[in-house]
Enzyme design. Structure first.
Site, PDB file in Angstrom:
ATOM      1  N   SER A  92       0.798  -1.235   0.000  1.00 50.04           N
ATOM      2  CA  SER A  92       0.000   0.000   0.000  1.00 50.04           C
ATOM      3  C   SER A  92       0.827   1.281   0.000  1.00 50.04           C
ATOM      4  CB  SER A  92      -0.903   0.037   1.234  1.00 50.04           C
ATOM      5  OG  SER A  92      -2.067  -0.701   1.002  1.00 50.04           O
ATOM      6  N   LYS A 149       0.681   3.454  -3.021  1.00 50.82           N
ATOM      7  CA  LYS A 149      -0.490   4.288  -3.339  1.00 50.82           C
ATOM      8  C   LYS A 149      -0.140   5.776  -3.346  1.00 50.82           C
ATOM      9  CE  LYS A 149      -3.628   0.918  -1.193  1.00 50.82           C
ATOM     10  NZ  LYS A 149      -4.328   0.556   0.063  1.00 50.82           N
ATOM     11  N   TYR A 180      -2.658  -2.218 -10.543  1.00 49.62           N
ATOM     12  CA  TYR A 180      -2.670  -2.012  -9.088  1.00 49.62           C
ATOM     13  C   TYR A 180      -1.911  -3.143  -8.375  1.00 49.62           C
ATOM     14  CZ  TYR A 180      -4.361  -2.017  -4.303  1.00 49.62           C
ATOM     15  OH  TYR A 180      -4.407  -2.062  -2.924  1.00 49.62           O
ATOM     16  N   TYR A 234      -4.770   4.514   7.733  1.00 52.65           N
ATOM     17  CA  TYR A 234      -6.100   3.892   7.764  1.00 52.65           C
ATOM     18  C   TYR A 234      -6.877   4.278   9.012  1.00 52.65           C
ATOM     19  CZ  TYR A 234      -3.687   1.264   4.221  1.00 52.65           C
ATOM     20  OH  TYR A 234      -2.958   0.924   3.134  1.00 52.65           O
ATOM     21  N   VAL A 263       1.033  -3.693   4.048  1.00 54.85           N
ATOM     22  CA  VAL A 263       0.881  -4.968   4.744  1.00 54.85           C
ATOM     23  C   VAL A 263       2.136  -5.850   4.694  1.00 54.85           C
ATOM     24  CG1 VAL A 263      -1.632  -5.178   4.682  1.00 54.85           C
ATOM     25  CG2 VAL A 263      -0.279  -5.991   2.752  1.00 54.85           C
TER      26      VAL A 263
END
Ligand code: DON
Length: 333
Positions: free
Chosen positions: A75, A78, A200, A252, A270
């Site tokens: 992530s 991103k 992605y 998050y 992660v």
């Protein structure tokens, strides 16, 4: 542990490395958390791996532990994909497709904004898939190559996709597939859905080490210019967009507590990485694969909390000219 009073840091480079080594040995024994296993290939990681790196905006490197160990960026990609999409489409257009609101939900929640039908922000999976679908290129290969070249500018060397992790996620990523279809239904994704998902999954499977991440973070801290290679990685006009969503959404459903306690823009993944950006001063990266329930590295959070406290890095605690770390700038390692 090397001591420093908040806002009154008397640190020299050799002492700073000693401070990072102390932090590393202090938290190495922490065994809380679990490695991610919803992507089967990620479950194979050695949970003991642990590294901390800091890169200053004048190019000094401080690195401790397993800092050359490669892992997938997940992530954390991103953030950089968002920068590329902003450059490709401009702020106004991107805002019609992806919002900037924190959700308080898990990173993989299947949820869109009730009114606009946009994904809430580019840091959660739905928003990241929509963002990636907006990256320009005449086909899948060109889009992937533009993405890889973007990572190269931030890191300073070529990068590659780990095919095992990519295919592992591609064959199990049905939540992400569901989100992509939902967004297609509402017109938030308009290219081939599988191609958007592939890009992605590929961006998430780009291999980096802890040092690379710290250089990427330092590039964002340095107004988009890589402090080692001096190459512009992203248009500096978008740094504020990128850092704003990192600050409010990067961790998050822990983002609020992180902003309160650590107080600097950050992003986790992660695979166990966290990188944080201290604007105009430095990039910080920690790698440790044991994750808490929200998907953030347990040791990574603890190290960043302590670094922020000891160096007085919280954005609202530093002096107005952000000079709390300036006493190691301009010195050699
Ligand atoms: O889409 C996924 O689930 C992964 N490729 C990335 C998730 C991730 O890293 C969330 N971070 N904490």
């Amino acid at each position: 542990m090397a001591q420093a009073n908040q806002g009154d840091l008397e640190i020299v480079p050799s002492q700073f490395l000693g401070f990072l080594k102390d932090l590393h040995s202090k938290y190495k024994s922490v065994q809380e958390g679990a490695v991610a296993n919803y992507i089967p290939e990620l479950a194979k990681v050695n949970p003991d791996l642990f590294s901390i790196c800091v890169v200053t905006v004048d190019g000094q490197l401080y690195e401790v532990g397993d800092y050359e160990q490669l892992f997938t960026i997940q992530s954390m990609s991103k953030v950089f994909a968002y920068g590329l999409a902003l450059e490709d489409r401009g702020r106004d257009y991107i805002l019609t497709r992806v919002g900037v609101e924190p959700t308080g939900d898990a990173f993989n929640a299947i949820i869109l904004d009730e009114q606009s039908k946009r994904p809430h922000n580019p840091m959660v999976n739905a928003g990241a898939i929509a963002t990636t679908s907006l990256i320009k290129g005449s086909g899948a290969t060109e889009r992937l190559n533009r993405m890889l070249d973007m990572f190269r500018r931030y890191i300073g060397h070529d990068v590659f996709v780990d095919i095992s992790v990519f295919t592992s996620e591609r064959s199990t990523g049905h939540r992400n597939r569901a989100m992509a279809h939902l967004m297609f239904n509402f017109g938030m994704i308009d290219q081939n859905i599988e191609e958007a998902l592939d890009l992605y999954f590929q961006q998430c499977a780009v291999m980096v080490n802890c040092r690379d991440l710290a250089v990427m973070a330092a590039t964002l801290a340095n107004r988009g210019t890589n402090p080692i290679t001096d190459e512009q990685a992203v248009d500096r006009h978008y740094i504020k967009d990128i850092l704003s969503v990192m600050y409010t959404c990067g961790m998050y459903n822990f983002a609020g507590e992180w902003a309160y306690k650590v107080g600097i823009p950050a992003k986790s993944g992660v695979s166990g990485g966290i990188f944080a950006v201290v604007p105009h001063q430095m990039g910080i990266a920690v790698f440790s694969p044991l994750l808490d329930a929200r998907g953030n590295s347990v040791r990574g959070v603890k190290v960043c909390e302590e670094l922020s406290q000891h160096l007085a890095l919280h954005l609202f605690e530093c002096s107005a000219n952000n000079s709390c770390f300036s006493n190691i700038q301009g010195s050699s390692k």
